[in-house]
Structures are given as C-alpha cells and as structure tokens.
Design a protein around this motif. Structure first.
Motif, PDB file in Angstrom:
ATOM      1  N   SER A  10       0.849  -1.201   0.000  1.00  0.00           N
ATOM      2  CA  SER A  10       0.000   0.000   0.000  1.00  0.00           C
ATOM      3  C   SER A  10       0.881   1.246   0.000  1.00  0.00           C
ATOM      4  CB  SER A  10      -0.908  -0.036   1.231  1.00  0.00           C
ATOM      5  OG  SER A  10      -1.028   1.226   1.819  1.00  0.00           O
ATOM      6  N   VAL A  11       0.634   2.126  -0.989  1.00  0.00           N
ATOM      7  CA  VAL A  11       1.462   3.328  -1.096  1.00  0.00           C
ATOM      8  C   VAL A  11       1.303   4.237   0.132  1.00  0.00           C
ATOM      9  CG1 VAL A  11       1.916   3.545  -3.582  1.00  0.00           C
ATOM     10  CG2 VAL A  11      -0.314   4.198  -2.704  1.00  0.00           C
ATOM     11  N   CYS A  12       0.067   4.297   0.663  1.00  0.00           N
ATOM     12  CA  CYS A  12      -0.158   5.160   1.842  1.00  0.00           C
ATOM     13  C   CYS A  12       0.566   4.592   3.057  1.00  0.00           C
ATOM     14  CB  CYS A  12      -1.640   5.251   2.166  1.00  0.00           C
ATOM     15  SG  CYS A  12      -2.565   6.060   0.895  1.00  0.00           S
ATOM     16  N   LEU A  34      -5.016  -7.034   2.205  1.00  0.00           N
ATOM     17  CA  LEU A  34      -6.158  -6.288   1.647  1.00  0.00           C
ATOM     18  C   LEU A  34      -7.000  -7.162   0.724  1.00  0.00           C
ATOM     19  CD1 LEU A  34      -4.476  -2.835   0.908  1.00  0.00           C
ATOM     20  CD2 LEU A  34      -5.799  -3.526   2.925  1.00  0.00           C
ATOM     21  N   GLN A  51     -12.173   1.723   6.229  1.00  0.00           N
ATOM     22  CA  GLN A  51     -11.761   0.411   5.696  1.00  0.00           C
ATOM     23  C   GLN A  51     -10.493   0.505   4.855  1.00  0.00           C
ATOM     24  OE1 GLN A  51     -15.193  -0.611   3.344  1.00  0.00           O
ATOM     25  NE2 GLN A  51     -16.293  -1.495   5.077  1.00  0.00           N
ATOM     26  N   VAL A  52      -9.583   1.385   5.258  1.00  0.00           N
ATOM     27  CA  VAL A  52      -8.325   1.504   4.513  1.00  0.00           C
ATOM     28  C   VAL A  52      -7.150   1.496   5.488  1.00  0.00           C
ATOM     29  CG1 VAL A  52      -9.255   2.747   2.514  1.00  0.00           C
ATOM     30  CG2 VAL A  52      -8.485   4.049   4.505  1.00  0.00           C
ATOM     31  N   VAL A  53      -5.991   1.120   4.973  1.00  0.00           N
ATOM     32  CA  VAL A  53      -4.749   1.267   5.722  1.00  0.00           C
ATOM     33  C   VAL A  53      -4.063   2.533   5.211  1.00  0.00           C
ATOM     34  CG1 VAL A  53      -4.340  -1.153   6.302  1.00  0.00           C
ATOM     35  CG2 VAL A  53      -3.594  -0.299   4.063  1.00  0.00           C
ATOM     36  N   PRO A  54      -3.234   3.160   6.025  1.00  0.00           N
ATOM     37  CA  PRO A  54      -2.762   2.745   7.345  1.00  0.00           C
ATOM     38  C   PRO A  54      -3.597   3.333   8.482  1.00  0.00           C
ATOM     39  CG  PRO A  54      -1.510   4.647   6.624  1.00  0.00           C
ATOM     40  CD  PRO A  54      -2.496   4.355   5.527  1.00  0.00           C
ATOM     41  N   GLU A  65      -5.569   8.270   8.275  1.00  0.00           N
ATOM     42  CA  GLU A  65      -5.185   9.141   7.156  1.00  0.00           C
ATOM     43  C   GLU A  65      -3.664   9.344   7.149  1.00  0.00           C
ATOM     44  OE1 GLU A  65      -6.790  10.359   4.437  1.00  0.00           O
ATOM     45  OE2 GLU A  65      -8.463   9.117   5.095  1.00  0.00           O
ATOM     46  N   SER A  66      -3.040   8.816   6.083  1.00  0.00           N
ATOM     47  CA  SER A  66      -1.578   8.795   6.052  1.00  0.00           C
ATOM     48  C   SER A  66      -0.945  10.187   6.170  1.00  0.00           C
ATOM     49  CB  SER A  66      -1.100   8.089   4.781  1.00  0.00           C
ATOM     50  OG  SER A  66      -1.624   8.718   3.636  1.00  0.00           O
ATOM     51  N   HIS A 105      -3.878  10.316  -5.297  1.00  0.00           N
ATOM     52  CA  HIS A 105      -3.851   8.950  -4.761  1.00  0.00           C
ATOM     53  C   HIS A 105      -4.899   8.082  -5.469  1.00  0.00           C
ATOM     54  CE1 HIS A 105      -3.747   5.525  -2.113  1.00  0.00           C
ATOM     55  NE2 HIS A 105      -5.032   5.699  -1.856  1.00  0.00           N
ATOM     56  N   TYR A 132     -17.025  -8.471  -1.008  1.00  0.00           N
ATOM     57  CA  TYR A 132     -16.030  -7.424  -0.725  1.00  0.00           C
ATOM     58  C   TYR A 132     -16.499  -6.085  -1.299  1.00  0.00           C
ATOM     59  CZ  TYR A 132     -11.557  -4.936  -1.664  1.00  0.00           C
ATOM     60  OH  TYR A 132     -10.550  -4.008  -1.769  1.00  0.00           O
ATOM     61  N   ARG A 141     -14.262   4.172  -4.758  1.00  0.00           N
ATOM     62  CA  ARG A 141     -13.298   3.071  -4.884  1.00  0.00           C
ATOM     63  C   ARG A 141     -13.972   1.871  -5.572  1.00  0.00           C
ATOM     64  NH1 ARG A 141      -8.714   1.862  -2.023  1.00  0.00           N
ATOM     65  NH2 ARG A 141      -9.136   3.505  -0.542  1.00  0.00           N
TER      66      ARG A 141
HETATM   67  N1  LIG Z   1      -6.684   8.780   2.260  1.00  0.00           N
HETATM   68  C1  LIG Z   1      -6.264   7.512   2.799  1.00  0.00           C
HETATM   69  C2  LIG Z   1      -6.247   6.505   1.655  1.00  0.00           C
HETATM   70  C3  LIG Z   1      -5.854   5.127   2.154  1.00  0.00           C
HETATM   71  C4  LIG Z   1      -6.004   4.064   1.079  1.00  0.00           C
HETATM   72  O1  LIG Z   1      -6.596   4.286   0.014  1.00  0.00           O
HETATM   73  N2  LIG Z   1      -5.461   2.877   1.379  1.00  0.00           N
HETATM   74  C5  LIG Z   1      -5.582   1.743   0.463  1.00  0.00           C
HETATM   75  C6  LIG Z   1      -4.223   1.127   0.209  1.00  0.00           C
HETATM   76  S1  LIG Z   1      -3.080   2.329  -0.446  1.00  0.00           S
HETATM   77  C7  LIG Z   1      -6.465   0.677   1.111  1.00  0.00           C
HETATM   78  O2  LIG Z   1      -6.369   0.458   2.306  1.00  0.00           O
HETATM   79  N3  LIG Z   1      -7.346   0.004   0.348  1.00  0.00           N
HETATM   80  C8  LIG Z   1      -8.267  -0.958   0.905  1.00  0.00           C
HETATM   81  C9  LIG Z   1      -8.465  -2.137   0.026  1.00  0.00           C
HETATM   82  O3  LIG Z   1      -7.792  -2.261  -1.013  1.00  0.00           O
HETATM   83  O4  LIG Z   1      -9.296  -2.970   0.397  1.00  0.00           O
HETATM   84  C10 LIG Z   1      -4.903   7.669   3.469  1.00  0.00           C
HETATM   85  O5  LIG Z   1      -4.107   8.498   2.997  1.00  0.00           O
HETATM   86  O6  LIG Z   1      -4.629   7.002   4.472  1.00  0.00           O
END
Ligand SMILES: N[C@@H](CCC(=O)N[C@@H](CS)C(=O)NCC(=O)O)C(=O)O
Length: 270
Positions: A10-12, A34, A51-54, A65-66, A105, A132, A141
């Motif tokens: 994950s880039v974030c 993921l 529901q996102v990392v990190p 929020e990264s 992003h 999912y 997304r």
């Molecule tokens: N705005 C958020 C975006 C985070 C984000 O989009 N994370 C992606 C990975 S880079 C994620 O967790 N996706 C969930 C998935 O693929 O199920 C941040 O900067 O933390």
C-alpha cells in the motif's frame, strides 16, 4: 510504542513507514491482507471506519489518514524536522501532500487497478469478490474497481488518471528547478509522501514521464537512495506483486505511449 496497521504494497502505508524510518522511530507491525478483505474486518473497522490502511495506534490514540499520521509523527518526534524550515517551505510541503489526498492517490489507484490489481481481483472467488465490493463504504473506490474489472486500461478513468500524473511530474520538474527537494532546500514530508508513488509508476511501466525529465530523475534516484526508502518502502515489496507488475509492465508502457502521443496530437490540433 506505536503500532502501525498497514499493508506491504500500500502506497499510503509505505509513506508512513518511510516517515517512521526518517525519524528513526520503533514501531510494531500489524499487517493486513487487503485482498483477503482484512480492512473490512469488524475489529479493524472499529479503528478505521474508512476500511483503509494505514492506521497508527499510539497508546490510547488512534490516528487515521496517512498525511495526518505523517504530520502527527513530526509533532511527537520533531527531530529531524520533516515539515520544512520556514512557513513558506511548510506551505509548499502541504500543497504537495494535499494534492495526493485530493485525487492523485485515487488516480494511482486507478492506474494500479487497471494495469495489475484487476488480475488479483479476477482470480478471487466471484462470491467473495461480490461480498467485498458490497461491503465497501467508499463508492468511488468500488466504481474504480468495477471499471478496471470490465475495461482494464480502456476504462474511462484510465487516461485522465495518467494525464493527472503527467501533470504532477511536470509540476515536480518546475519545483525542482527552484531547489533540490519538492518544497525547497530540505527533504520534507512532501518528498517522503511521493516516494512510494514514484516507485509505483516504475513498477507499472508508467515512468517514461519521469525519465523524460532529468531533474525529476535525479531527485527520484536521490530519494530512493535514502536509507529510509529502503527501510520503509523497498524492504516491504511483496514478490508476488512484483511478479505481477513484471508480467504487465511492457503492455502498460506501450499503451501509455500511445495515449500520451494521442494527447500530444490532439493538443496540437486544437
Ligand atoms: N486517504 C487515505 C487513503 C488510504 C487508502 O486508500 N489505502 C488503500 C491502500 S493504499 C487501502 O487500504 N485500500 C483498501 C483495500 O484495497 O481494500 C490515506 O491516505 O490514508
């Protein structure tokens, strides 16, 4: 002790890991898969409803929020400072990170999905993929995944996403004409934030736009040579993702060359 909920590719997450490494901070890893839907697990959603990392957990504090996490790290551990030495540098740093949060992003997400990640989703059990997608709170997304699954690099959102990144790289070139780092004389959270994205452009074969600009190329090689890049980004590269990128890269590169050539022709004829 800090705990980072993250994912290797994950880039974030990589952005936050690199900031932690620049600061020399110790942290505990909670790795989420993921593709197995770990970010939708109720125990994780309790921490991060998006529901996102990190997600960073620091004692009782939960920070999502990264970009916000990186600024939090700079507050709790100010040395070395990563926000820039003066108000103007800090303003420029924030403009770069704001841009990532306001579409750049999502654009790299679109490119990654259409070139590579769709293959992983197509390999999933169709019922599990349906569940999912249905459980996903972020409709934009979900739409990006649906487009990628159906149209791959011909998805309506693909060319605009590529154009967005070409614009960003052009802006980087202009910024780097004024100083060695994106926000001026010092390496800041702006450079750290973009490092994983430059790596992703390279992985996807979409880095012609970088290599065409010597200043950006030179900055990128300096950034990638930092020990924090090795520690926070490269060390986490997942071999199965790298193999997937290897399979898709040349097709994506050729397709991008066609798209950008078409754009240049249509710009000339306007
Ligand atoms: N705005 C958020 C975006 C985070 C984000 O989009 N994370 C992606 C990975 S880079 C994620 O967790 N996706 C969930 C998935 O693929 O199920 C941040 O900067 O933390």
């Amino acid at each position: 002790m800090m705990t980072l909920y993250h994912n290797d590719m994950s880039v974030c997450s990589a952005k936050v890991r690199m900031a932690l490494a620049e600061k020399g901070l110790e942290w505990e890893s909670e790795h989420l898969n993921l593709r197995a839907g770990d970010a939708q697990r109720p125990d994780y959603v309790a921490l991060n409803p998006n529901q996102v990392v990190p997600t960073l957990v620091h004692g009782e504090r939960v920070i999502v929020e990264s970009t916000v996490i990186c600024e939090y790290l700079d507050d709790v551990s100010p040395d070395p400072p990563l926000r820039g030495p003066d108000p103007y540098a800090r303003a420029r740093m924030r403009l770069w990170t704001k841009q990532l949060d306001e579409g750049a992003h999502a654009a790299i997400g679109m490119l990654s999905l259409c070139v590579a990640f769709r293959e992983q989703h197509l390999d999933r059990d169709p019922d599990e993929l349906k569940r999912y997608l249905a459980a996903m709170v972020d409709a934009a997304r979900r739409e990006r995944i649906a487009q990628a699954l159906e149209f791959a690099m011909d998805a309506p959102g693909y060319a605009p996403a590529l154009a967005r990144w070409e614009r960003i790289v052009t802006e980087m070139d202009a910024a780097l004409a004024r100083g060695p780092w994106l926000a001026g004389e010092a390496c800041t959270l702006a450079d750290v934030a973009y490092a994983p994205y430059l790596a992703r452009l390279e992985h996807l074969g979409l880095d012609d736009m970088v290599r065409a600009r010597p200043r950006v190329t030179e900055w990128w090689s300096r950034l990638a040579a930092r020990p924090a890049f090795q520690e926070g980004v490269r060390r986490w590269f997942n071999p199965s993702y790298l193999a997937l990128f290897d399979r898709q890269r040349e097709k994506a590169r050729a397709h991008a060359r066609r798209l950008l050539a078409l754009k240049r022709v249509s710009n000339r004829s306007c």
